[in-house]
Design an enzyme around this catalytic site. Structure first.
Site, PDB file in Angstrom:
ATOM      1  N   GLN A 122      46.135  27.189  18.180  1.00  0.00           N
ATOM      2  CA  GLN A 122      45.118  26.847  17.182  1.00  0.00           C
ATOM      3  C   GLN A 122      44.411  28.141  16.799  1.00  0.00           C
ATOM      4  O   GLN A 122      43.548  28.641  17.513  1.00  0.00           O
ATOM      5  CB  GLN A 122      44.126  25.819  17.735  1.00  0.00           C
ATOM      6  CG  GLN A 122      43.134  25.316  16.707  1.00  0.00           C
ATOM      7  CD  GLN A 122      41.733  25.808  16.978  1.00  0.00           C
ATOM      8  OE1 GLN A 122      41.156  25.477  18.019  1.00  0.00           O
ATOM      9  NE2 GLN A 122      41.182  26.576  16.063  1.00  0.00           N
ATOM     10  N   ASP A 233      40.225  30.215   8.012  1.00  0.00           N
ATOM     11  CA  ASP A 233      39.764  31.138   9.058  1.00  0.00           C
ATOM     12  C   ASP A 233      39.559  32.537   8.463  1.00  0.00           C
ATOM     13  O   ASP A 233      40.484  33.089   7.858  1.00  0.00           O
ATOM     14  CB  ASP A 233      40.817  31.191  10.158  1.00  0.00           C
ATOM     15  CG  ASP A 233      40.354  31.924  11.406  1.00  0.00           C
ATOM     16  OD1 ASP A 233      39.522  32.846  11.292  1.00  0.00           O
ATOM     17  OD2 ASP A 233      40.847  31.587  12.496  1.00  0.00           O
ATOM     18  N   GLY A 259      37.709  25.887   9.112  1.00  0.00           N
ATOM     19  CA  GLY A 259      37.627  27.304   9.421  1.00  0.00           C
ATOM     20  C   GLY A 259      38.176  27.659  10.781  1.00  0.00           C
ATOM     21  O   GLY A 259      39.119  27.037  11.296  1.00  0.00           O
ATOM     22  N   HIS A 260      37.561  28.677  11.383  1.00  0.00           N
ATOM     23  CA  HIS A 260      38.031  29.255  12.640  1.00  0.00           C
ATOM     24  C   HIS A 260      37.997  28.239  13.777  1.00  0.00           C
ATOM     25  O   HIS A 260      38.962  28.090  14.525  1.00  0.00           O
ATOM     26  CB  HIS A 260      37.137  30.455  12.959  1.00  0.00           C
ATOM     27  CG  HIS A 260      37.555  31.280  14.122  1.00  0.00           C
ATOM     28  ND1 HIS A 260      38.776  31.912  14.203  1.00  0.00           N
ATOM     29  CD2 HIS A 260      36.891  31.609  15.275  1.00  0.00           C
ATOM     30  CE1 HIS A 260      38.857  32.597  15.333  1.00  0.00           C
ATOM     31  NE2 HIS A 260      37.735  32.419  16.000  1.00  0.00           N
ATOM     32  N   PHE A 261      36.880  27.530  13.932  1.00  0.00           N
ATOM     33  CA  PHE A 261      36.707  26.568  15.016  1.00  0.00           C
ATOM     34  C   PHE A 261      37.149  25.177  14.555  1.00  0.00           C
ATOM     35  O   PHE A 261      36.328  24.280  14.344  1.00  0.00           O
ATOM     36  CB  PHE A 261      35.257  26.557  15.489  1.00  0.00           C
ATOM     37  CG  PHE A 261      34.868  27.777  16.281  1.00  0.00           C
ATOM     38  CD1 PHE A 261      35.174  27.881  17.621  1.00  0.00           C
ATOM     39  CD2 PHE A 261      34.218  28.833  15.670  1.00  0.00           C
ATOM     40  CE1 PHE A 261      34.827  29.007  18.357  1.00  0.00           C
ATOM     41  CE2 PHE A 261      33.856  29.960  16.391  1.00  0.00           C
ATOM     42  CZ  PHE A 261      34.167  30.045  17.741  1.00  0.00           C
TER      43      PHE A 261
END
Length: 291
Positions: A122, A233, A259-261
């Site tokens: 991920q 991201d 996004g990133h998380f």
């Protein structure tokens, strides 16, 4: 659903905190978080998988509630996590890698390919094309480890930057719980944390240097791989996810509008993808150490 337990174990003199859930006889899944978070990032996905899998999520050394000692290089972190898996009885397991957890988990695969049954990545990168321009300030520190370049990276450790990392690329920021970034900021204020994180920014170049080694591991051993990627991201770009197919033609690559998380907004969807992926054609016999 099986309730999680919260423990700490001594790993060669380093206290490692971890979350655990699921039956001991179930297929094993090791969850490795990234910067600047902790095993807390898996708080939503663990209950969604604990009926089917035995899950263990450690705080990496220098993060969360784990000790700072020997936490300033990725090699030392990987060594500690390798010993951790042995201590908690994870002899053969799938591994979920995110951000800093990726070079940690990929090192485990390179050293012990027979232990890894599958990889879920991920936003866990192993390719140059996956690195965005957001890495430029850190790249500058790789090229010139001056005090000025090191000091400039302190802006990446502020509450404002942590919040931005959690919400950038998320269509609806109100879906992001404040629990995650608030707890991260708390842990970043503990003794030695800032210097550990600055050291790791500098040492990340060791991971990039190992990208060819990681890719050779993928090509030679063909681990089953699922990429579940937040497509917005700002650090790890979609081409980094797509590149897995170059070395593992059967890789399953999926993108989510976040996004990133990604777990902050898509824990249900990612858990569903993991369940289907790990239960389909799961190997029943250990793979040989050498292909």
């Amino acid at each position: 659903m099986r309730k999680a337990t919260y423990r700490a174990v001594d790993v060669d003199g380093i206290e490692v905190f971890y979350r655990e859930a699921g039956g001991a006889g179930a297929p094993k899944l090791l969850l490795l978080h990234g910067f600047p978070t902790s095993s807390h990032m898996f708080r939503d996905v663990i209950p969604l998988l604990s009926d089917r899998f035995h899950l263990v999520a450690p705080d990496l050394p220098g993060f969360g509630r784990s000790a700072d000692r020997r936490a300033n290089t990725f090699e030392s972190i990987a060594e500690t996590i390798e010993r951790f898996t042995e201590i908690v009885g994870f002899e053969r397991f799938a591994v979920y890698v995110f951000d800093y957890g990726a070079p940690t988990g990929f090192r485990l695969g390179v050293r012990h390919p027979e232990r890894i049954t599958a990889i879920i990545s991920q936003n866990g990168n192993a390719y140059l094309e996956g690195l965005s321009e957001g890495w430029n300030p850190i790249r500058a520190y790789w090229e010139d480890a001056s005090e000025a370049n090191r000091a400039a990276l302190r802006t990446m450790l502020t509450p404002e930057t942590t919040y931005w990392q959690y919400t950038h690329g998320v269509p609806d920021a109100s879906l992001v719980s404040p629990d995650g970034y608030t707890l991260d900021d708390h842990y970043l204020t503990r003794a030695l944390a800032i210097n550990v994180q600055l050291d790791l920014f500098g040492d990340y170049k060791s991971n990039v240097a190992l990208y060819p080694t990681f890719q050779e591991y993928f090509r030679q051993h063909q681990p089953r791989l699922l990429a579940v990627w937040g497509k917005n991201d700002p650090f790890f770009l979609p081409p980094g996810a797509e590149a897995f197919r170059r070395d593992i033609p059967g890789a399953d690559v999926r993108f989510f509008d976040t996004g990133h998380f990604a777990l902050e907004t898509h824990a249900d969807e990612i858990a569903e993808a993991i369940r289907g992926f790990l239960t389909a054609n799961a190997p029943t016999e250990p793979m040989p150490a050498e292909a």
